[in-house]
Design a protein around this motif. Sequence first.
Motif, PDB file in Angstrom:
ATOM      1  N   LEU A 112       1.013  -1.108  -0.074  1.00  0.00           N
ATOM      2  CA  LEU A 112       0.158  -0.511   0.063  1.00  0.00           C
ATOM      3  C   LEU A 112       0.721   1.324  -0.318  1.00  0.00           C
ATOM      4  O   LEU A 112       0.546   2.195   0.207  1.00  0.00           O
ATOM      5  CB  LEU A 112      -1.336   0.226   0.614  1.00  0.00           C
ATOM      6  CG  LEU A 112      -1.994  -1.235   1.639  1.00  0.00           C
ATOM      7  CD1 LEU A 112      -2.824  -1.473   3.002  1.00  0.00           C
ATOM      8  CD2 LEU A 112      -2.755  -0.675   0.381  1.00  0.00           C
ATOM      9  N   ASP A 113       2.629   1.093  -0.390  1.00  0.00           N
ATOM     10  CA  ASP A 113       3.202   2.068   0.096  1.00  0.00           C
ATOM     11  C   ASP A 113       2.726   3.085  -0.473  1.00  0.00           C
ATOM     12  O   ASP A 113       2.654   4.574  -0.422  1.00  0.00           O
ATOM     13  CB  ASP A 113       4.569   1.805  -0.954  1.00  0.00           C
ATOM     14  CG  ASP A 113       4.847   1.185  -0.012  1.00  0.00           C
ATOM     15  OD1 ASP A 113       4.513   0.854   1.829  1.00  0.00           O
ATOM     16  OD2 ASP A 113       6.316   0.350   0.012  1.00  0.00           O
ATOM     17  N   ASP A 114       2.555   3.559  -1.734  1.00  0.00           N
ATOM     18  CA  ASP A 114       1.620   4.370  -3.252  1.00  0.00           C
ATOM     19  C   ASP A 114       0.051   5.294  -2.799  1.00  0.00           C
ATOM     20  O   ASP A 114       0.266   6.174  -3.018  1.00  0.00           O
ATOM     21  CB  ASP A 114       1.106   3.690  -4.284  1.00  0.00           C
ATOM     22  CG  ASP A 114       2.683   3.311  -5.446  1.00  0.00           C
ATOM     23  OD1 ASP A 114       4.134   4.100  -4.872  1.00  0.00           O
ATOM     24  OD2 ASP A 114       2.477   2.449  -5.920  1.00  0.00           O
ATOM     25  N   LYS A 115      -0.785   4.019  -1.802  1.00  0.00           N
ATOM     26  CA  LYS A 115      -1.865   4.646  -1.219  1.00  0.00           C
ATOM     27  C   LYS A 115      -1.577   4.331   0.425  1.00  0.00           C
ATOM     28  O   LYS A 115      -2.657   3.274  -0.372  1.00  0.00           O
ATOM     29  CB  LYS A 115      -2.767   4.408  -2.508  1.00  0.00           C
ATOM     30  CG  LYS A 115      -4.331   5.581  -2.322  1.00  0.00           C
ATOM     31  CD  LYS A 115      -5.280   5.214  -3.007  1.00  0.00           C
ATOM     32  CE  LYS A 115      -6.430   6.506  -2.557  1.00  0.00           C
ATOM     33  NZ  LYS A 115      -7.676   5.877  -3.402  1.00  0.00           N
ATOM     34  N   PRO A 116      -1.735   4.919   0.961  1.00  0.00           N
ATOM     35  CA  PRO A 116      -1.759   3.660   2.436  1.00  0.00           C
ATOM     36  C   PRO A 116      -2.857   3.614   2.510  1.00  0.00           C
ATOM     37  O   PRO A 116      -3.830   5.111   2.085  1.00  0.00           O
ATOM     38  CB  PRO A 116      -0.291   4.657   3.271  1.00  0.00           C
ATOM     39  CG  PRO A 116      -0.667   5.703   2.666  1.00  0.00           C
ATOM     40  CD  PRO A 116      -0.807   5.261   1.007  1.00  0.00           C
ATOM     41  N   GLN A 117      -3.522   2.899   3.257  1.00  0.00           N
ATOM     42  CA  GLN A 117      -5.037   3.119   4.434  1.00  0.00           C
ATOM     43  C   GLN A 117      -4.916   3.973   5.755  1.00  0.00           C
ATOM     44  O   GLN A 117      -4.365   3.417   6.392  1.00  0.00           O
ATOM     45  CB  GLN A 117      -5.396   1.616   4.686  1.00  0.00           C
ATOM     46  CG  GLN A 117      -6.774   1.407   4.873  1.00  0.00           C
ATOM     47  CD  GLN A 117      -7.718   1.733   3.687  1.00  0.00           C
ATOM     48  OE1 GLN A 117      -7.853   0.991   2.685  1.00  0.00           O
ATOM     49  NE2 GLN A 117      -8.934   3.070   4.331  1.00  0.00           N
ATOM     50  N   ARG A 118      -6.240   4.715   5.145  1.00  0.00           N
ATOM     51  CA  ARG A 118      -6.145   5.723   6.168  1.00  0.00           C
ATOM     52  C   ARG A 118      -7.529   5.194   7.169  1.00  0.00           C
ATOM     53  O   ARG A 118      -8.007   4.012   6.849  1.00  0.00           O
ATOM     54  CB  ARG A 118      -6.643   6.819   5.980  1.00  0.00           C
ATOM     55  CG  ARG A 118      -7.784   7.426   5.336  1.00  0.00           C
ATOM     56  CD  ARG A 118      -8.241   8.848   5.337  1.00  0.00           C
ATOM     57  NE  ARG A 118      -9.744   9.099   4.257  1.00  0.00           N
ATOM     58  CZ  ARG A 118     -10.248  10.578   4.195  1.00  0.00           C
ATOM     59  NH1 ARG A 118      -9.353  11.439   4.870  1.00  0.00           N
ATOM     60  NH2 ARG A 118     -11.365  10.204   4.476  1.00  0.00           N
ATOM     61  N   VAL A 119      -6.874   4.755   8.577  1.00  0.00           N
ATOM     62  CA  VAL A 119      -7.667   4.771   9.483  1.00  0.00           C
ATOM     63  C   VAL A 119      -7.894   5.660  10.157  1.00  0.00           C
ATOM     64  O   VAL A 119      -6.701   5.974  10.629  1.00  0.00           O
ATOM     65  CB  VAL A 119      -7.982   3.295  10.081  1.00  0.00           C
ATOM     66  CG1 VAL A 119      -8.554   3.172  11.197  1.00  0.00           C
ATOM     67  CG2 VAL A 119      -7.378   2.606   9.144  1.00  0.00           C
ATOM     68  N   PHE A 120      -9.233   6.392  10.830  1.00  0.00           N
ATOM     69  CA  PHE A 120      -9.199   7.460  11.540  1.00  0.00           C
ATOM     70  C   PHE A 120     -10.713   6.450  12.487  1.00  0.00           C
ATOM     71  O   PHE A 120     -11.220   5.797  12.076  1.00  0.00           O
ATOM     72  CB  PHE A 120      -9.539   8.861  11.345  1.00  0.00           C
ATOM     73  CG  PHE A 120     -10.612   8.844  10.376  1.00  0.00           C
ATOM     74  CD1 PHE A 120     -12.146   9.439  11.200  1.00  0.00           C
ATOM     75  CD2 PHE A 120     -10.910   8.605   9.664  1.00  0.00           C
ATOM     76  CE1 PHE A 120     -13.097   9.526  10.604  1.00  0.00           C
ATOM     77  CE2 PHE A 120     -11.842   9.066   8.105  1.00  0.00           C
ATOM     78  CZ  PHE A 120     -13.022   9.624   8.546  1.00  0.00           C
ATOM     79  N   GLU A 121     -10.846   7.437  13.975  1.00  0.00           N
ATOM     80  CA  GLU A 121     -12.309   7.187  14.952  1.00  0.00           C
ATOM     81  C   GLU A 121     -11.090   5.855  16.219  1.00  0.00           C
ATOM     82  O   GLU A 121     -10.277   4.967  14.647  1.00  0.00           O
ATOM     83  CB  GLU A 121     -13.250   6.936  14.358  1.00  0.00           C
ATOM     84  CG  GLU A 121     -14.212   8.168  14.448  1.00  0.00           C
ATOM     85  CD  GLU A 121     -14.264   9.070  15.455  1.00  0.00           C
ATOM     86  OE1 GLU A 121     -14.018   8.396  16.456  1.00  0.00           O
ATOM     87  OE2 GLU A 121     -13.569  10.308  15.141  1.00  0.00           O
ATOM     88  N   SER A 122     -10.229   6.215  16.583  1.00  0.00           N
ATOM     89  CA  SER A 122     -10.263   5.288  17.608  1.00  0.00           C
ATOM     90  C   SER A 122     -10.905   3.238  17.922  1.00  0.00           C
ATOM     91  O   SER A 122     -10.094   2.411  17.713  1.00  0.00           O
ATOM     92  CB  SER A 122      -9.867   5.450  19.192  1.00  0.00           C
ATOM     93  OG  SER A 122     -11.051   5.612  20.239  1.00  0.00           O
ATOM     94  N   GLY A 123     -11.864   3.018  17.508  1.00  0.00           N
ATOM     95  CA  GLY A 123     -12.806   1.988  17.406  1.00  0.00           C
ATOM     96  C   GLY A 123     -12.394   1.546  16.283  1.00  0.00           C
ATOM     97  O   GLY A 123     -12.413   0.438  16.062  1.00  0.00           O
ATOM     98  N   ALA A 124     -13.044   2.221  15.525  1.00  0.00           N
ATOM     99  CA  ALA A 124     -12.284   2.428  14.186  1.00  0.00           C
ATOM    100  C   ALA A 124     -11.097   1.384  13.684  1.00  0.00           C
ATOM    101  O   ALA A 124     -10.883   0.318  13.063  1.00  0.00           O
ATOM    102  CB  ALA A 124     -12.603   3.221  12.806  1.00  0.00           C
TER     103      ALA A 124
END
Length: 289
Positions: A112-124
């Motif tokens: 995923l180097d070109d487009k890393p997966q973002r994740v926000f909200e601690s529960g998520a």
Amino acid sequence: MSSDNNYTPPKVWTWNSENGGEWASINRPTAGARHEQELPKGEHPFQLYSLATPNGQKVTIMLEELLAMGHNNAEYDAHLIKIGDGDQFGSDFVDINPNSKIPALLDYSDDLDDKPQRVFESGAILLYLSEKFDALLPKDHSKRTEAMSWLFWQMGSAPYIGGGFGHFYKYAPFPIEYAIDRFTMEAKRQLDVLDKHLANNEFMAGDEYSIADIAIWPWYGNLVLGHAYDAVEFLDATSYKNVLRWAKQIESREAVQRGRIVNRTWGEPHEQLSERHSRADIDQKLKDN
């Protein structure tokens, strides 16, 4: 700002930048980036941008638990976000979390180097990591459902603890009896919910430690153990015997002791590790204790 009991809300609210107590300098009624700010990137698959508030502790504890289980692909760099300085409103951070709240995670694994997966909200983030590594969530459907229920209970309930009780008891510019009474009642009600549940369960989902415990402990465990808001006596927190038993049990876990100090910049010197880039960073800090 007025403490007058005769205050009447205006027909249309307008923002007073001086009205907000300790956080007045950063709180605004608008979203989005306020300045350009590039975030650093380390060498590990996961790049965490956070601070050791209860929500931040959830993720570092989770990552340390995964590493303790032998999931070496869960290695991470934890970069400090100084919320008092407004780092969460920098352009790069807002690209990860448009809500401008810590924690925020980028996953560079799986090509995923070109487009890393973002994740926000601690529960998520907890759920994302749990599913990615197939860990810390019961396999049994009923127990998994129980864990998920308590995870979402925490996400919905904790704002009453932090933004409600904690704010008005600890951080408001002056004490407001109505607000303190209102949120103290709710804090104690929530502690009673937990206490009754834990009377018949070792962990939140029964006999299996899970992301539900990891989510709940930084808020309620820290509260009853005296690590948040200096409110143990005020809340009569030690009367919640089952919560206290559970809180001490979770606190004794090595991964919890490791994760809770990451991105921490206050407290005793041995409790502070502003950034984490290798296991050795925590090893050395705990060795120094």
